[in-house]
Design a protein around this motif. Sequence first.
Motif, PDB file in Angstrom:
ATOM      1  N   ARG A 143     -29.521 -11.038  10.190  1.00 56.84           N
ATOM      2  CA  ARG A 143     -30.106  -9.979   9.382  1.00 56.84           C
ATOM      3  C   ARG A 143     -28.989  -9.015   8.991  1.00 56.84           C
ATOM      4  O   ARG A 143     -28.697  -8.057   9.690  1.00 56.84           O
ATOM      5  CB  ARG A 143     -31.129  -9.259  10.240  1.00 56.84           C
ATOM      6  N   ASN A 151     -26.854  -6.509   6.132  1.00 49.84           N
ATOM      7  CA  ASN A 151     -27.230  -5.544   5.109  1.00 49.84           C
ATOM      8  C   ASN A 151     -26.755  -5.993   3.735  1.00 49.84           C
ATOM      9  O   ASN A 151     -26.706  -5.218   2.807  1.00 49.84           O
ATOM     10  CB  ASN A 151     -26.598  -4.183   5.432  1.00 49.84           C
ATOM     11  N   GLU A 152     -26.383  -7.256   3.639  1.00 53.97           N
ATOM     12  CA  GLU A 152     -25.892  -7.750   2.369  1.00 53.97           C
ATOM     13  C   GLU A 152     -27.009  -7.709   1.337  1.00 53.97           C
ATOM     14  O   GLU A 152     -28.134  -8.134   1.612  1.00 53.97           O
ATOM     15  CB  GLU A 152     -25.402  -9.191   2.548  1.00 53.97           C
ATOM     16  N   ASN A 153     -26.689  -7.181   0.155  1.00 50.60           N
ATOM     17  CA  ASN A 153     -27.654  -7.096  -0.950  1.00 50.60           C
ATOM     18  C   ASN A 153     -28.913  -6.311  -0.571  1.00 50.60           C
ATOM     19  O   ASN A 153     -29.982  -6.522  -1.134  1.00 50.60           O
ATOM     20  CB  ASN A 153     -28.051  -8.488  -1.451  1.00 50.60           C
ATOM     21  N   THR A 154     -28.795  -5.424   0.426  1.00 51.16           N
ATOM     22  CA  THR A 154     -29.941  -4.598   0.819  1.00 51.16           C
ATOM     23  C   THR A 154     -29.678  -3.159   0.432  1.00 51.16           C
ATOM     24  O   THR A 154     -28.620  -2.616   0.723  1.00 51.16           O
ATOM     25  CB  THR A 154     -30.176  -4.670   2.337  1.00 51.16           C
ATOM     26  N   GLN A 200     -36.142 -10.348  -1.872  1.00 54.10           N
ATOM     27  CA  GLN A 200     -36.311 -11.261  -0.728  1.00 54.10           C
ATOM     28  C   GLN A 200     -37.170 -10.609   0.344  1.00 54.10           C
ATOM     29  O   GLN A 200     -38.016 -11.226   0.954  1.00 54.10           O
ATOM     30  CB  GLN A 200     -34.921 -11.583  -0.165  1.00 54.10           C
ATOM     31  N   ARG A 201     -36.911  -9.308   0.585  1.00 57.10           N
ATOM     32  CA  ARG A 201     -37.648  -8.618   1.637  1.00 57.10           C
ATOM     33  C   ARG A 201     -37.801  -7.155   1.240  1.00 57.10           C
ATOM     34  O   ARG A 201     -36.887  -6.565   0.674  1.00 57.10           O
ATOM     35  CB  ARG A 201     -36.876  -8.711   2.950  1.00 57.10           C
ATOM     36  N   THR A 220     -34.275  -5.910   0.114  1.00 53.30           N
ATOM     37  CA  THR A 220     -33.217  -6.926   0.121  1.00 53.30           C
ATOM     38  C   THR A 220     -33.396  -7.814  -1.098  1.00 53.30           C
ATOM     39  O   THR A 220     -34.489  -8.355  -1.320  1.00 53.30           O
ATOM     40  CB  THR A 220     -33.292  -7.789   1.393  1.00 53.30           C
ATOM     41  N   TYR A 221     -32.338  -7.931  -1.877  1.00 54.22           N
ATOM     42  CA  TYR A 221     -32.391  -8.784  -3.066  1.00 54.22           C
ATOM     43  C   TYR A 221     -31.783 -10.146  -2.754  1.00 54.22           C
ATOM     44  O   TYR A 221     -30.911 -10.266  -1.903  1.00 54.22           O
ATOM     45  CB  TYR A 221     -31.609  -8.127  -4.214  1.00 54.22           C
ATOM     46  N   LYS A 222     -32.266 -11.151  -3.496  1.00 55.57           N
ATOM     47  CA  LYS A 222     -31.721 -12.501  -3.293  1.00 55.57           C
ATOM     48  C   LYS A 222     -30.329 -12.609  -3.882  1.00 55.57           C
ATOM     49  O   LYS A 222     -29.534 -13.436  -3.456  1.00 55.57           O
ATOM     50  CB  LYS A 222     -32.649 -13.529  -3.928  1.00 55.57           C
ATOM     51  N   PHE A 262     -29.118  -6.434  -6.454  1.00 61.88           N
ATOM     52  CA  PHE A 262     -28.682  -5.344  -5.567  1.00 61.88           C
ATOM     53  C   PHE A 262     -27.902  -4.285  -6.359  1.00 61.88           C
ATOM     54  O   PHE A 262     -28.144  -3.089  -6.264  1.00 61.88           O
ATOM     55  CB  PHE A 262     -27.827  -5.975  -4.457  1.00 61.88           C
ATOM     56  N   GLN A 316     -26.336   1.493  -0.343  1.00 62.58           N
ATOM     57  CA  GLN A 316     -26.335   0.238   0.411  1.00 62.58           C
ATOM     58  C   GLN A 316     -26.847   0.522   1.813  1.00 62.58           C
ATOM     59  O   GLN A 316     -26.450   1.499   2.437  1.00 62.58           O
ATOM     60  CB  GLN A 316     -24.912  -0.317   0.478  1.00 62.58           C
TER      61      GLN A 316
END
Length: 196
Positions: free
Chosen positions: A10, A12-15, A41-42, A60-62, A67, A87
Amino acid sequence: GEKGKGKGERSNENTVCIRGLSWDITEDTFRKDFEECGEVQRLNMLLNEEGKPRGIAFVTYKTEEGFKKALEFNETDYAGRTIYVSQAGEGGKGKDGKGKDGKGKGKRKPSGPGLPRTRITEEPVTGEVAEWKGKYGWITPTVPVDHPLAQKREGKIYVSMTDLVGGIEALTQGALCQFHVFSDPSGLGAEECLGS
Protein backbone atom coordinates in the motif's frame (compact mmCIF):
# COMPACT_ATOMS: atom_id res chain seq x y z
CA GLY A 1 9.81 -1.13 -16.95
CA GLU A 2 8.67 0.58 -13.71
CA LYS A 3 5.36 -1.24 -13.83
CA GLY A 4 5.95 -4.13 -11.49
CA LYS A 5 7.16 -1.92 -8.66
CA GLY A 6 5.33 -1.89 -5.34
CA LYS A 7 2.17 -3.51 -6.66
CA GLY A 8 1.16 -5.49 -3.61
CA GLU A 9 2.09 -2.90 -1.02
CA ARG A 10 0.00 0.00 0.00
CA SER A 11 2.19 2.81 -1.24
CA ASN A 12 1.32 6.46 -1.65
CA GLU A 13 2.10 6.25 -5.33
CA ASN A 14 -0.50 8.11 -7.42
CA THR A 15 -2.46 8.85 -4.23
CA VAL A 16 -3.65 12.36 -3.44
CA CYS A 17 -4.79 13.70 -0.10
CA ILE A 18 -7.57 16.27 -0.38
CA ARG A 19 -8.37 18.58 2.53
CA GLY A 20 -10.94 21.30 3.10
CA LEU A 21 -13.84 19.43 1.48
CA SER A 22 -17.36 20.63 2.08
CA TRP A 23 -19.10 18.39 4.60
CA ASP A 24 -22.24 18.37 2.46
CA ILE A 25 -20.56 16.53 -0.37
CA THR A 26 -21.38 12.85 -0.81
CA GLU A 27 -18.86 10.23 -1.68
CA ASP A 28 -20.66 9.54 -4.97
CA THR A 29 -20.48 13.16 -6.12
CA PHE A 30 -16.91 13.41 -5.00
CA ARG A 31 -15.93 10.20 -6.80
CA LYS A 32 -17.62 11.34 -10.04
CA ASP A 33 -15.84 14.68 -9.96
CA PHE A 34 -12.42 13.25 -9.29
CA GLU A 35 -12.87 10.40 -11.77
CA GLU A 36 -12.77 13.12 -14.41
CA CYS A 37 -9.03 13.31 -13.76
CA GLY A 38 -8.53 9.62 -14.41
CA GLU A 39 -9.60 6.15 -13.37
CA VAL A 40 -9.85 5.85 -9.58
CA GLN A 41 -8.44 2.73 -7.98
CA ARG A 42 -9.35 3.49 -4.38
CA LEU A 43 -11.20 6.28 -2.63
CA ASN A 44 -11.36 6.85 1.09
CA MET A 45 -13.27 9.70 2.74
CA LEU A 46 -12.32 10.07 6.40
CA LEU A 47 -15.11 10.21 8.97
CA ASN A 48 -15.00 11.19 12.62
CA GLU A 49 -16.34 9.11 15.52
CA GLU A 50 -19.90 10.21 14.78
CA GLY A 51 -19.61 9.11 11.17
CA LYS A 52 -19.57 12.69 9.90
CA PRO A 53 -17.12 13.73 7.19
CA ARG A 54 -13.88 15.27 8.35
CA GLY A 55 -13.38 17.13 5.09
CA ILE A 56 -10.41 14.94 4.18
CA ALA A 57 -10.23 12.28 1.50
CA PHE A 58 -7.61 10.07 -0.14
CA VAL A 59 -7.89 9.10 -3.78
CA THR A 60 -5.60 6.58 -5.49
CA TYR A 61 -5.46 6.78 -9.26
CA LYS A 62 -4.57 3.91 -11.55
CA THR A 63 -2.30 6.15 -13.60
CA GLU A 64 0.19 8.85 -12.84
CA GLU A 65 -1.62 11.03 -15.34
CA GLY A 66 -4.81 10.99 -13.28
CA PHE A 67 -2.80 11.69 -10.13
CA LYS A 68 -1.08 14.70 -11.73
CA LYS A 69 -4.38 16.09 -12.99
CA ALA A 70 -5.87 15.81 -9.51
CA LEU A 71 -2.93 17.76 -8.07
CA GLU A 72 -3.89 20.65 -10.32
CA PHE A 73 -6.98 21.11 -8.14
CA ASN A 74 -4.79 22.32 -5.25
CA GLU A 75 -6.08 25.62 -3.84
CA THR A 76 -9.06 25.75 -6.17
CA ASP A 77 -12.71 26.28 -5.37
CA TYR A 78 -14.72 23.06 -5.06
CA ALA A 79 -18.32 23.00 -3.81
CA GLY A 80 -17.91 26.51 -2.43
CA ARG A 81 -14.72 25.88 -0.45
CA THR A 82 -11.02 26.04 -1.19
CA ILE A 83 -9.59 22.55 -1.28
CA TYR A 84 -5.95 21.56 -0.84
CA VAL A 85 -4.65 18.65 -2.87
CA SER A 86 -1.24 17.16 -2.18
CA GLN A 87 0.52 13.86 -2.60
CA ALA A 88 -0.49 11.53 0.21
CA GLY A 89 2.24 11.15 2.80
CA GLU A 90 3.64 14.61 2.08
CA GLY A 91 2.01 16.00 5.21
CA GLY A 92 -0.75 17.76 3.31
CA LYS A 93 1.04 21.04 2.83
CA GLY A 94 -0.28 23.79 0.63
CA LYS A 95 1.57 25.03 -2.42
CA ASP A 96 4.14 26.99 -0.48
CA GLY A 97 4.70 24.47 2.28
CA LYS A 98 2.15 25.75 4.78
CA GLY A 99 2.23 22.72 7.06
CA LYS A 100 -0.86 22.09 9.16
CA ASP A 101 0.52 21.62 12.64
CA GLY A 102 4.03 23.00 12.65
CA LYS A 103 5.70 19.64 12.08
CA GLY A 104 9.06 21.39 11.76
CA LYS A 105 9.36 21.71 15.54
CA GLY A 106 12.69 20.79 17.04
CA LYS A 107 14.54 20.75 13.74
CA ARG A 108 16.35 24.05 13.65
CA LYS A 109 15.30 26.86 15.88
CA PRO A 110 14.86 29.91 13.70
CA SER A 111 17.31 32.65 14.50
CA GLY A 112 18.62 35.79 12.92
CA PRO A 113 16.83 38.60 11.12
CA GLY A 114 13.69 36.63 10.20
CA LEU A 115 12.08 36.39 13.64
CA PRO A 116 9.22 38.55 14.93
CA ARG A 117 10.60 41.47 16.93
CA THR A 118 9.38 43.54 19.84
CA ARG A 119 11.16 46.83 20.36
CA ILE A 120 11.89 47.44 24.03
CA THR A 121 13.60 50.86 23.95
CA GLU A 122 11.81 54.16 23.41
CA GLU A 123 14.97 56.21 23.00
CA PRO A 124 18.18 55.03 21.30
CA VAL A 125 20.79 53.69 23.73
CA THR A 126 24.58 53.52 23.42
CA GLY A 127 27.01 50.67 23.73
CA GLU A 128 30.49 49.50 22.87
CA VAL A 129 31.16 47.04 20.05
CA ALA A 130 32.40 43.90 21.83
CA GLU A 131 33.22 42.01 18.64
CA TRP A 132 32.41 42.06 14.92
CA LYS A 133 32.34 38.85 12.89
CA GLY A 134 31.96 40.09 9.31
CA LYS A 135 28.17 40.02 8.99
CA TYR A 136 27.13 40.31 12.58
CA GLY A 137 28.57 41.17 15.95
CA TRP A 138 27.93 41.83 19.63
CA ILE A 139 27.48 45.08 21.51
CA THR A 140 27.93 45.61 25.24
CA PRO A 141 25.37 48.26 26.25
CA THR A 142 26.68 51.21 28.30
CA VAL A 143 23.73 50.78 30.67
CA PRO A 144 22.58 47.16 31.12
CA VAL A 145 19.21 46.58 29.46
CA ASP A 146 16.40 45.90 31.88
CA HIS A 147 14.84 42.83 30.32
CA PRO A 148 14.44 39.14 31.28
CA LEU A 149 16.48 38.07 28.21
CA ALA A 150 19.31 40.52 28.90
CA GLN A 151 21.34 37.97 30.86
CA LYS A 152 21.03 35.32 28.17
CA ARG A 153 24.29 36.25 26.43
CA GLU A 154 26.19 37.79 29.34
CA GLY A 155 24.29 41.01 28.69
CA LYS A 156 25.65 41.33 25.16
CA ILE A 157 23.32 42.35 22.36
CA TYR A 158 23.35 40.75 18.92
CA VAL A 159 23.60 43.04 15.90
CA SER A 160 23.27 42.00 12.26
CA MET A 161 24.78 43.82 9.29
CA THR A 162 21.22 44.29 8.01
CA ASP A 163 20.38 46.42 11.06
CA LEU A 164 23.16 48.97 10.56
CA VAL A 165 22.05 52.37 9.31
CA GLY A 166 23.83 55.40 7.89
CA GLY A 167 25.44 53.56 4.99
CA ILE A 168 27.83 51.45 7.07
CA GLU A 169 28.31 47.72 6.58
CA ALA A 170 30.49 46.91 9.57
CA LEU A 171 31.24 48.03 13.11
CA THR A 172 34.66 48.50 14.64
CA GLN A 173 35.51 46.56 17.78
CA GLY A 174 35.82 48.93 20.73
CA ALA A 175 33.89 51.73 18.99
CA LEU A 176 30.77 53.30 20.46
CA CYS A 177 27.48 52.95 18.68
CA GLN A 178 23.88 54.04 19.16
CA PHE A 179 20.91 51.72 18.62
CA HIS A 180 17.44 50.59 19.59
CA VAL A 181 17.03 47.29 21.39
CA PHE A 182 14.47 44.67 20.35
CA SER A 183 13.68 41.23 21.71
CA ASP A 184 12.85 38.21 19.60
CA PRO A 185 12.51 34.52 20.54
CA SER A 186 16.29 34.03 20.45
CA GLY A 187 17.26 36.95 22.71
CA LEU A 188 18.03 40.65 22.49
CA GLY A 189 19.21 42.42 19.36
CA ALA A 190 20.10 45.89 18.14
CA GLU A 191 18.35 47.61 15.27
CA GLU A 192 18.79 50.99 13.58
CA CYS A 193 22.36 50.82 14.77
CA LEU A 194 24.56 53.85 14.05
CA GLY A 195 28.30 53.33 14.31
CA SER A 196 30.58 56.17 15.42
